[in-house]
Design an enzyme around this catalytic site. Structure first.
Site, PDB file in Angstrom:
ATOM      1  N   ASP A 130      -2.217  -6.671 -56.438  1.00 38.35           N
ATOM      2  CA  ASP A 130      -3.143  -6.777 -57.583  1.00 38.35           C
ATOM      3  C   ASP A 130      -3.246  -8.231 -58.043  1.00 38.35           C
ATOM      4  OD1 ASP A 130      -4.917  -6.026 -59.499  1.00 38.35           O
ATOM      5  OD2 ASP A 130      -3.462  -5.066 -60.821  1.00 38.35           O
ATOM      6  N   LEU A 162      -1.618  -6.559 -76.974  1.00 40.88           N
ATOM      7  CA  LEU A 162      -1.998  -7.620 -76.042  1.00 40.88           C
ATOM      8  C   LEU A 162      -3.003  -7.137 -75.008  1.00 40.88           C
ATOM      9  CD1 LEU A 162       1.471  -9.316 -75.354  1.00 40.88           C
ATOM     10  CD2 LEU A 162      -0.383 -10.187 -76.780  1.00 40.88           C
ATOM     11  N   GLY A 171      -4.560  -0.566 -70.402  1.00 40.32           N
ATOM     12  CA  GLY A 171      -5.124  -0.111 -69.141  1.00 40.32           C
ATOM     13  C   GLY A 171      -5.314   1.392 -69.150  1.00 40.32           C
ATOM     14  N   HIS A 172      -5.507   1.958 -67.935  1.00 43.95           N
ATOM     15  CA  HIS A 172      -5.735   3.403 -67.848  1.00 43.95           C
ATOM     16  C   HIS A 172      -4.494   4.182 -68.264  1.00 43.95           C
ATOM     17  CE1 HIS A 172      -9.711   3.330 -66.126  1.00 43.95           C
ATOM     18  NE2 HIS A 172      -9.323   2.434 -65.221  1.00 43.95           N
TER      19      HIS A 172
END
Length: 1153
Positions: A1000, A878, A881-882
């Protein structure tokens, strides 16, 4: 008399005497094995040797021999004439070399006026859909289909003749010679009908039929003996008169009126009902009889019968039910003569005398909940817990009596239920296990599929109406209508053949041992018929008290379908505010306050209108003025309670409107809620005490089920204890109280909080509230009763409770297997599979017999928030990220591809050690949160002995707003965007109320559940703040979404609740630009600050913000809305608008759109 004639008469007498002596000297050979004899002249008996046979299986073989259809098969049973004994369908005959049993196949279950020729008694018919629709529409139409098929009528006619001639149906008694003469003429009339039928069925000439056939063969043996005692001339006169009448009847009535065999049979059998006594009735003479009732103030009381219950008899009658009376004296005339008057008037008086012959009705069949047999004693229980106990002379008689009542119950109330496990037909038990109906017709099968929604692959299993070895599977198939270009449902029938080898789909070769295995095999196949392809998906099993052609109906018993009460039909008694006195506060309910109170006596003028002669202690449930929006739902509850009249339900006196408060006035029950009562006890409550409470509760719910009424919140705190029963005198007495505010107006959080009492389907949609939901609630309440009022799942958070249902977990059940089985049958996740409340009552009694020991402390339930790694099946990625990634998985513990889809967040292997604390922090935060606009936490999955962890969350297939808005821009207007903004603000306001800041918030982290709902996700950067500080200082060096950050975050690394407001302003900007990449916040700010990288980006961004520069007003954005965004971007946190004010502003804008 001439000499020749005298000699001829003498020879005839000699021949008769020789035949009689020969018959007396003939010694019949002793029969071996088991024989079933029939009343049809041309049907030879069935013979069975060395094996075991159930009575039901033998009846099937007998029905096949007599060509009786499966639909009428359950009217018949096996009868041993020498013992005057009927056998229960599950009786097992063990036939050995020494066995010698002679049985008769007989119609046992009989309904008078099945032919409909009597104008006095109610006609009898099998139910049809047209009849059901006429009841719903209050229209008068023709009755349903006939009760009997042609073969059953033929057999009943032969059986009726046998009973009439042998005296098994004795003629009604007489008092005078005139009455006796009348009976004699009626018997000769029966002989006329029988001889005419014999002649017509054998194609014999009607003229002269009397000369060929003696009337003596067609009248009762008792009458024959009476006639033989008369002188010779009288006998000759009777014979001549009979022949003349027979010839006249055949030459005029039969030929002129075109009367056929059917008419003759019906006339014969209908006359038999009035000429004889006992047709359609069975009378039992017990050693002892007890009829008891139960009341709140005292234990069960035996009704005064006298003679210690001896000298009484019990009658079971198909059209009325079970009655009892004192045995009449031997010389007492029980049923008097049928008066000589006009036919209808005479029949009416005769029937009135039959009804007035001392019988007291105990119960109709629909009032019975269950039957218990112990040795030779049978106890019948009614819904109001009134009982009849018969002590019979031997156990077979007890089984016979129970089987009779049980059989009539299936014919008149519920074709797929049994009242007593000791006499349950194996076919009914197996049908319930397999979800298979009896031989319902195609019309009802299709009607049921329509009611179930006509979903493709839905099917009904039913036994064939014509063949005993076939099951019909009626399936919904979707076909394209070429004329209208739309899909329409078609109904296809498939035959499943049954044989000793097992079950197979007709036309295929493979047999499966059980029907269940065959269906499991077929569900994995793609089936074809008439150019249609489909797959079996869901079986529609029989439901409690389903109407079908299996049920026998009369006008008196005609079921009136219960309709949902309309608002205009709400009904309850009004109580004036001056008539109540409010006392101490007793506690809080759902949105209500509960007080003790007094209901004052009404004036003398009102006593006749239901007034109260003295003050009454009551409970006042007060819905405050702040909840006036749900007043209607409150009144609906009151109206429902007003319609209930059962001794195990609390009494509602009425409703009082006091200023802006609505008050429900209910009876005060002495010992209060059951859960608190049980917890207060210092000594353990006995198992018998607990079972009595469970039986009383189930009987009240059975009553509601029969009335098609739903309670809605069955739990121990809504059960009130009226009598504690701790002294052993009669046991406890409980009352079910009102459900409070209906779940249809509760918030989702309130509904989830009611887990595990609220049924799972109601959590998904409160519109699914049906009787089946009460069965789930009863299962949970039974758990509470077993464990002394313990609260199930009491330590679980809302998210964990919801996960408990999502994973289809079960409460830990007691050690007793039967009790555990009962609980799980109530709490199955398929509402259609839950037990009928009558079955629940019956099974409670069966479990009670075992006197199970219930440990006071339950085992720990399965933790629904712990996912097993081996059941997580990845579908696709899906996002990434990092430090981590998110996958779409199916959690499928059953391995049948029916598991739910979930989003699984995990760390990349290279970042596990340094980032595991951050993931744990996100898990702990999500566990604490529960809001409709925040992504739901489902659980965790441990890997590698706990060294690695996965976060399991709900999966939202529409993705984030960042992906969703550009894709659906054409369908999304400003109002929808405002709605999204309100929901984001509501979620953020909730987050702030729990002392969390998100850090965020952006369109990429707002997920879309559906076109009307969004949820905030990704709490990887979320931090907790202390109440006395109001901010959080970031100490780590994570990558941050700087273009969404407020200045204080960029300069001082401090994060306030107001910092999330700034991010929301940026997010709102994204929404209004539909997340267009060309004008994203990053693109706009980069244009303002010029080319840059690294820390210089943050420095230049801070400078631009300090200069007062902000994101521009998007196209089509009003000045008012842009000003609201600017208030989110105030330089100092204290000046920024808060989320509550944002919600109010957006609501106002929505109202103006």
């Amino acid at each position: 008399m001439p000499e020749l004639a005298v000699m001829d008469l003498g020879r005839q007498l000699c021949v008769k005497m020789k035949k009689q002596r020969k018959a007396e000297m003939t010694i019949p050979t002793a029969m071996k094995g088991l024989e079933i004899h029939f009343y049809l002249a041309d049907t030879h008996q069935l013979e069975f040797f060395k094996a075991c046979y159930t009575a039901e299986d033998l009846c099937v073989e007998a029905a096949k021999r007599c060509r009786i259809s499966p639909l009428c098969h359950n009217l018949f049973a096996l009868y041993e004439e020498s013992q005057d004994l009927w056998y229960a369908p599950n009786h097992v005959f063990k036939v050995t070399d020494e066995t010698s049993i002679k049985l008769h196949y007989r119609m046992r279950f009989y309904f008078t006026n099945w032919h409909g020729t009597s104008e006095i008694e109610s006609p009898v018919w099998r139910h049809t859909l047209s009849k059901q629709k006429s009841v719903l529409n209050s229209q008068k139409t023709t009755e349903g289909t006939p009760l009997l098929d042609a073969a059953s009528l033929d057999y009943l006619f032969a059986q009726g003749q046998y009973d009439f001639l042998r005296g098994l149906s004795p003629v009604r008694p007489t008092q005078t010679d005139e009455e006796h003469h009348e009976i004699e003429n009626e018997c000769l009339g029966m002989a006329v009908l029988a001889i005419t039928h014999h002649a017509k069925s054998n194609n014999l000439p009607l003229s002269g039929a009397g000369a060929e056939t003696s009337y003596k063969r067609f009248i009762p043996d008792s009458l024959n003996r009476t006639i033989k005692q008369r002188n010779f001339l009288t006998r000759i006169r009777i014979s001549n008169v009979f022949k003349n009448f027979l010839n006249e009847f055949n030459s005029k009535t039969i030929q002129d009126s075109n009367i056929g065999l059917y008419d003759l049979k019906v006339k014969y059998l209908s006359t038999l009902e009035t000429l004889t006594q006992g047709v359609g009735r069975e009378i039992f003479k017990p050693k002892n009889l007890k009829v008891t009732g139960e009341s709140e103030g005292s234990p069960a009381q035996m009704l005064p019968l006298g003679d210690n219950g001896m000298g009484y008899e019990v009658q079971v009658y198909g059209t009325t039910g079970i009655s009892w009376r004192r045995k009449p004296a031997p010389n007492q005339l029980i049923l008097k003569d049928k008066p000589k008057s006009k036919k209808i008037k005479g029949d009416k008086q005769w029937n009135d005398k039959k009804k007035d012959s001392g019988w007291t009705l105990f119960s109709d069949f629909h009032e019975i909940t269950h039957i218990v047999i112990k040795d030779c004693c049978v106890t019948i229980y009614r819904q109001d817990n009134k009982t009849m106990e018969l002590d019979l002379f031997y156990r077979d008689a007890a089984l016979s009596f129970a089987a009779l009542v049980d059989g009539y119950f299936r014919l008149t109330v519920d074709a797929h239920h049994y009242l007593c496990t000791d006499v349950a037909p194996s076919s009914v038990v197996q049908n319930l296990e397999n979800g298979c109906h009896g031989p319902i017709c195609t019309e009802y099968a299709i009607h049921k599929l329509r009611q179930e929604g006509n979903e493709e692959g839905t099917y009904v299993l039913r036994w064939s109406c014509t063949e005993y070895n076939f099951i019909i599977m009626t399936v919904v198939c979707i076909e394209l209508d070429l004329c209208e270009s739309r899909p329409v449902p078609q109904y296809k029938n498939f035959q499943i053949e049954t044989s000793p080898q097992g079950y197979r789909l007709y036309g295929t070769d493979t047999f499966r041992p059980t029907l269940k295995e065959l269906l499991e095999h077929l569900q994995g196949q793609l089936l074809r018929t008439d150019n249609l392809r489909f797959q079996l998906r869901r079986c529609c099993p029989p439901q409690p008290r389903e109407i079908s052609n299996l049920l026998v109906m009369t006008t008196d018993r005609e079921p009136v379908p219960q309709k949902k009460t309309q608002v205009s039909q709400l009904s309850f008694d009004r109580i004036l505010k001056e008539e109540i006195v409010q006392g101490e506060h007793l506690g809080r309910g759902t949105r209500t306050n509960i007080y003790a109170g007094i209901l004052k006596p009404k004036s003398d003028d009102e006593d006749d209108l239901g007034g109260y002669s003295q003050e009454v202690k009551v409970v006042l449930k007060v819905l405050g003025s702040g909840h006036r929006d749900i007043s209607l739902a409150f009144f609906e509850t009151a109206s429902m309670m007003r319609q209930i009249s059962h001794k195990h339900t609390a009494l509602l006196y009425g409703v009082c409107v006091r200023h802006q408060e609505n008050i429900m006035v209910e009876e005060f029950v002495q010992y209060g809620p059951l859960d608190l009562f049980m917890r207060r006890q210092t000594t353990p409550l006995s198992t018998a005490w607990k079972f009595q409470v469970a039986k009383q509760l189930a009987s009240a719910l059975s009553y509601l089920e029969d009335k098609k009424m739903v309670h809605g919140y069955v739990c121990s705190k809504n059960i009130l204890v009226a009598r504690d029963g701790l002294d052993g005198e009669g046991g406890p007495f409980i009352k079910l109280s009102d459900p409070g505010i209906p779940i249809t107006v509760l918030s989702r959080e309130e509904c989830v909080d009611r887990i595990p009492w609220i049924a799972p389907e109601c959590v998904k949609d409160t519109a699914n509230l049906t009787i089946a939901a009460d069965k789930w609630s009863f299962g949970t309440t039974l758990w509470e009763i077993c464990y002394n009022g313990e609260i199930p799942l009491k330590d679980k958070k809302l998210s964990e409770k919801e996960r408990f249902y999502a994973a289809q977990c079960q409460l830990a059940t007691p050690d007793c297997d039967e009790l555990a089985k009962l609980m799980t049958h109530c709490m199955t996740y398929d509402p259609r599979q839950r037990l009928f409340f009558r079955a629940i009552v019956r099974d409670i009694v069966m479990v009670e017999k075992q006197n199970p020991s219930i440990q006071p402390v339950p085992m720990l339930e399965v933790d629904p928030t712990v996912f097993e790694k081996r059941f997580l099946k990845k579908i696709r990625d899906l996002g990434e990220g990092h430090f981590g990634k998110v996958e779409l998985c199916r959690y499928d513990p059953r391995g049948d591809r029916t598991g739910e889809l979930v989003a699984v967040k995990s760390l990349k292997p290279e970042n596990r050690e340094e980032q595991s604390n951050n993931l744990w922090r996100e898990i702990h935060i999500l566990r604490e949160l529960y809001h409709e606009n925040i992504v739901k936490y489902k659980g965790i999955c441990n890997e590698e002995g706990g060294r690695s962890i996965k976060l399991i969350m709900e999966f939202l297939p529409a993705g984030s707003l960042k992906e969703y808005l550009p894709r659906n821009k054409a369908h999304i207007n400003l109002k929808t965007l405002h709605n999204y903004s309100v929901q984001i603000c509501q979620g953020m306001d909730y987050l702030g109320s729990r002392n969390y800041i998100h850090r965020d918030l952006a369109a990429r982290n707002v997920l879309v559940e559906n076109e009307g709902t969004v949820k905030i996700g990704d709490f990887g950067l979320t931090k907790s703040i202390k109440d006395n500080e109001g901010y959080y200082t970031v100490k780590d060096d994570l990558d941050s979404p700087v273009f969404w950050y407020a200045p204080e975050c960029l300069i001082h690394c401090k994060f306030y609740r107001a910092s999330d407001v700034w991010s929301f302003g940026v997010t709102m900007y994204e929404l209004l630009t539909y997340c267009d990449a060309s004008c994203s916040p990053m693109s706009v700010f980069l244009k303002l600050i010029g080319p840059t990288h690294g820390q210089m980006t943050v420095t230049r961004l801070v400078k631009v913000l300090e200069e007062g520069k902000r994101l521009p007003r998007p196209d089509d954005c009003s000045e008012q809305l842009y000003n609201l965004m600017r208030r989110c971007w105030e330089a100092t946190p204290e000046k920024r608008i808060d989320f509550k004010s944002l919600i109010a502003n957006f609501q106002q804008m929505l109202d103006n759109l």
